[in-house]
Scaffold this active site. Structure first.
Site, PDB file in Angstrom:
ATOM      1  N   HIS A   1       5.473 -24.117  -6.396  1.00  0.00           N
ATOM      2  CA  HIS A   1       6.581 -24.826  -6.840  1.00  0.00           C
ATOM      3  C   HIS A   1       6.232 -26.265  -6.112  1.00  0.00           C
ATOM      4  CE1 HIS A   1      10.449 -26.431  -7.875  1.00  0.00           C
ATOM      5  NE2 HIS A   1      10.397 -25.940  -9.028  1.00  0.00           N
TER       6      HIS A   1
ATOM      7  N   GLU B   1       9.737 -18.849 -13.288  1.00  0.00           N
ATOM      8  CA  GLU B   1       9.237 -18.426 -14.692  1.00  0.00           C
ATOM      9  C   GLU B   1       8.864 -17.006 -14.624  1.00  0.00           C
ATOM     10  OE1 GLU B   1       9.946 -20.561 -16.400  1.00  0.00           O
ATOM     11  OE2 GLU B   1       9.048 -22.501 -16.291  1.00  0.00           O
TER      12      GLU B   1
HETATM   13  N1  ACO Z   1      -1.727 -20.413  -8.285  1.00  0.00           N
HETATM   14  C1  ACO Z   1      -2.958 -20.469  -7.477  1.00  0.00           C
HETATM   15  N2  ACO Z   1      -3.083 -21.605  -6.650  1.00  0.00           N
HETATM   16  C2  ACO Z   1      -2.024 -22.533  -6.791  1.00  0.00           C
HETATM   17  C3  ACO Z   1      -0.747 -22.196  -7.378  1.00  0.00           C
HETATM   18  C4  ACO Z   1      -0.904 -21.288  -8.514  1.00  0.00           C
HETATM   19  N3  ACO Z   1       0.178 -20.686  -9.177  1.00  0.00           N
HETATM   20  N4  ACO Z   1      -0.029 -23.348  -7.301  1.00  0.00           N
HETATM   21  C5  ACO Z   1      -0.640 -23.928  -6.445  1.00  0.00           C
HETATM   22  N5  ACO Z   1      -1.937 -23.576  -5.948  1.00  0.00           N
HETATM   23  C6  ACO Z   1      -2.677 -24.192  -5.196  1.00  0.00           C
HETATM   24  C7  ACO Z   1      -3.162 -25.332  -5.572  1.00  0.00           C
HETATM   25  O1  ACO Z   1      -4.673 -24.994  -6.340  1.00  0.00           O
HETATM   26  C8  ACO Z   1      -3.657 -26.413  -4.465  1.00  0.00           C
HETATM   27  O2  ACO Z   1      -4.791 -25.849  -3.726  1.00  0.00           O
HETATM   28  P1  ACO Z   1      -5.783 -26.911  -3.363  1.00  0.00           P
HETATM   29  O3  ACO Z   1      -4.888 -27.544  -2.230  1.00  0.00           O
HETATM   30  O4  ACO Z   1      -6.777 -25.873  -2.455  1.00  0.00           O
HETATM   31  O5  ACO Z   1      -6.312 -27.641  -4.310  1.00  0.00           O
HETATM   32  C9  ACO Z   1      -2.472 -26.133  -3.698  1.00  0.00           C
HETATM   33  O6  ACO Z   1      -1.767 -24.722  -3.930  1.00  0.00           O
HETATM   34  C10 ACO Z   1      -1.328 -27.194  -3.938  1.00  0.00           C
HETATM   35  O7  ACO Z   1      -1.022 -27.210  -4.997  1.00  0.00           O
HETATM   36  P2  ACO Z   1      -0.371 -28.676  -5.856  1.00  0.00           P
HETATM   37  O8  ACO Z   1      -1.049 -28.768  -7.383  1.00  0.00           O
HETATM   38  O9  ACO Z   1      -0.688 -29.574  -4.949  1.00  0.00           O
HETATM   39  O10 ACO Z   1       0.915 -28.106  -6.016  1.00  0.00           O
HETATM   40  P3  ACO Z   1       1.987 -28.856  -6.828  1.00  0.00           P
HETATM   41  O11 ACO Z   1       3.215 -29.386  -6.092  1.00  0.00           O
HETATM   42  O12 ACO Z   1       1.442 -30.187  -7.590  1.00  0.00           O
HETATM   43  O13 ACO Z   1       2.020 -27.888  -8.141  1.00  0.00           O
HETATM   44  C11 ACO Z   1       3.043 -26.354  -9.576  1.00  0.00           C
HETATM   45  C12 ACO Z   1       3.369 -27.037  -8.579  1.00  0.00           C
HETATM   46  C13 ACO Z   1       2.612 -27.353 -10.770  1.00  0.00           C
HETATM   47  C14 ACO Z   1       4.366 -25.524 -10.283  1.00  0.00           C
HETATM   48  C15 ACO Z   1       1.848 -25.298  -9.457  1.00  0.00           C
HETATM   49  O14 ACO Z   1       2.264 -24.404  -8.174  1.00  0.00           O
HETATM   50  C16 ACO Z   1       1.472 -24.588 -10.509  1.00  0.00           C
HETATM   51  O15 ACO Z   1       0.533 -24.974 -11.262  1.00  0.00           O
HETATM   52  N6  ACO Z   1       1.725 -23.280 -10.607  1.00  0.00           N
HETATM   53  C17 ACO Z   1       1.619 -22.656 -11.902  1.00  0.00           C
HETATM   54  C18 ACO Z   1       2.352 -22.943 -13.060  1.00  0.00           C
HETATM   55  C19 ACO Z   1       3.651 -22.578 -12.828  1.00  0.00           C
HETATM   56  O16 ACO Z   1       4.102 -21.447 -12.715  1.00  0.00           O
HETATM   57  N7  ACO Z   1       4.634 -23.232 -13.451  1.00  0.00           N
HETATM   58  C20 ACO Z   1       6.054 -23.347 -13.537  1.00  0.00           C
HETATM   59  C21 ACO Z   1       6.786 -24.032 -12.237  1.00  0.00           C
HETATM   60  S1  ACO Z   1       8.421 -23.834 -12.483  1.00  0.00           S
HETATM   61  C22 ACO Z   1       9.123 -24.797 -13.368  1.00  0.00           C
HETATM   62  O17 ACO Z   1       8.509 -25.892 -13.839  1.00  0.00           O
HETATM   63  C23 ACO Z   1      10.260 -24.453 -13.891  1.00  0.00           C
END
Ligand code: ACO
Length: 372
Positions: A253, A308
């Site tokens: 998140h 989610e």
């Molecule tokens: N699975 C695996 N790795 C992850 C996940 C995940 N779900 N979420 C983040 N990471 C990793 C990224 O790959 C990144 O790694 P890196 O630094 O080696 O490249 C690191 O954690 C940081 O991730 P960011 O993308 O910078 O985090 P951001 O704050 O931009 O993204 C998000 C948040 C979009 C929710 C992300 O965690 C994600 O894509 N989750 C999966 C989709 C999801 O569950 N969405 C629902 C969100 S809740 C809502 O909207 C109501």
């Protein structure tokens, strides 16, 4: 390329940037707490209804007698839904219904409480009608006695909804109603800040929520769990997915660095629903393994379960098909979006940030060869 001399701070994705002020909800990401107008989400889920919570979000006041019933669809909205091709995405249908509603109501700025109530009440009727039309069935007229969640289930099936299912869906609506400056709410506020109307703001918000990184995740949580199949296969499946650079749906998140309090509240709701037992057992087992593996891969970034993940369990438990999950989220979020639009309009300043230029340095067309 031009080397930027602009030294003002820039944060990709606006992460950590304060882009406004709100009195509607507090999202405390560090401590995993969420409060609507000061009330913790877990208390609201245990003791409130969606109608009470929506009124709280809109007005700041708790009204014991608050009620919301599904609205009757107008001709233009029904015509818009009937005109959609087979296989239309439910989010596109909801966005089209809101657009047709806005056009027929001739909405003007500023957004009002009456508009917010009417739009929030229209959305479940529109989504239920769309789902039936896609199956070749006629829409069902709303039952004026039922609350929004029960009324939605009734219009979907044409049968009186099971009380525990209606209560579980109402609890989900509460949890999904509002969440600060997320991408869709921010979109609604940007649109409102131009003095556009409430339906336009909500159409934009639905578009933002449609993306899989925001509101599309619960459908993908279901398909992820189907692919994993059993707790025994989870570790290997997750390892291979992470090795491929894929994201685990329902985890991570932008704001929370602790367990998402909405996931905790929904897990409690899901555990109270008898018919989710098998699915829930798998979800809980996979969650434990996923959390451990995400912690190993990203020791510097706290990646916990998000809302989610257990949304999928509750929505499956009340009998909704996964294709309706994102639009059901959007329906519940109407209260938050419209509350933010009203708040934005109450102290408006157009939202228009700057951007850092990183393109070509100044050049002239005169340097190009003259065409023959
Ligand atoms: N699975 C695996 N790795 C992850 C996940 C995940 N779900 N979420 C983040 N990471 C990793 C990224 O790959 C990144 O790694 P890196 O630094 O080696 O490249 C690191 O954690 C940081 O991730 P960011 O993308 O910078 O985090 P951001 O704050 O931009 O993204 C998000 C948040 C979009 C929710 C992300 O965690 C994600 O894509 N989750 C999966 C989709 C999801 O569950 N969405 C629902 C969100 S809740 C809502 O909207 C109501």
């Amino acid at each position: 390329m031009e080397t930027s001399t602009d030294t003002r701070p820039y944060s990709a994705g606006l992460e950590g940037v304060i882009a406004g002020e709100t009195a509607i909800a507090k999202v405390d990401g560090q401590n995993g707490r969420l409060m609507y107008r000061g009330y913790p989400i877990v208390e609201l889920v245990r003791h409130g209804t969606y109608a009470q919570v929506a009124e709280l979000l809109w007005t700041g006041e708790w009204r014991e007698d608050a009620a919301l019933h599904c609205g009757t669809l107008t001709g233009p909205v029904l015509a818009a839904l009937r005109s959609l091709p087979d296989g239309t995405n439910a989010m596109d249908a909801l966005r089209s219904a809101v657009s047709a509603w806005g056009a027929s109501e001739r909405l003007t700025y500023p957004p009002t409480l009456e508009q917010a109530r009417a739009l929030t009440a229209m959305a479940p009727s529109a989504l239920a009608a769309f789902a039936r039309l896609q199956q070749g069935l006629d829409p069902v007229e709303p039952d004026a006695e039922l609350g929004l969640a029960a009324g939605f289930l009734y219009q979907l099936t044409g049968e009186a909804p099971d009380a525990p299912a209606a209560r579980a869906l109402d609890a989900y609506f509460i949890v999904a109603a509002e969440h600060g400056f997320n991408a869709s709410t921010f979109t609604a506020r940007v649109i409102t800040s131009t003095q556009s109307d409430l339906a336009s703001a909500v159409c934009g918000a639905i578009g933002a929520l449609k993306g899989p990184l925001h509101g599309g995740a619960p459908t993908e949580v279901v398909s992820q769990l189907h692919k994993i199949g059993s707790p025994e296969r989870a570790e290997q499946w997750i390892r291979e997915a992470l090795d491929r650079g894929e994201r685990l749906m329902g985890f991570g998140h932008r704001v929370y660095r602790a367990y998402d309090p909405r996931a905790a509240a929904l897990r409690e709701v899901a555990e109270g629903m008898g018919n989710t037992a098998e699915w829930l057992r798998l979800a809980v087992a996979v969650e434990d393994i996923a959390l451990r593996m995400l912690a190993e891969r990203h020791p510097d970034r706290v990646l916990k379960t998000n809302v989610e993940y257990y949304t999928a369990a509750v929505l499956q438990g009340v009998g909704l098909p996964p294709s309706l999950f994102p639009a059901t989220f959007a329906m519940a979020r109407h209260a938050g979006w419209t509350a933010h639009a009203i708040e934005q309009a109450s102290a408006n300043r157009i939202i228009r940030p700057d951007v850092r230029y990183i393109g070509e340095a100044e050049r002239s067309l005169a340097t190009l060869a003259t065409p023959a």
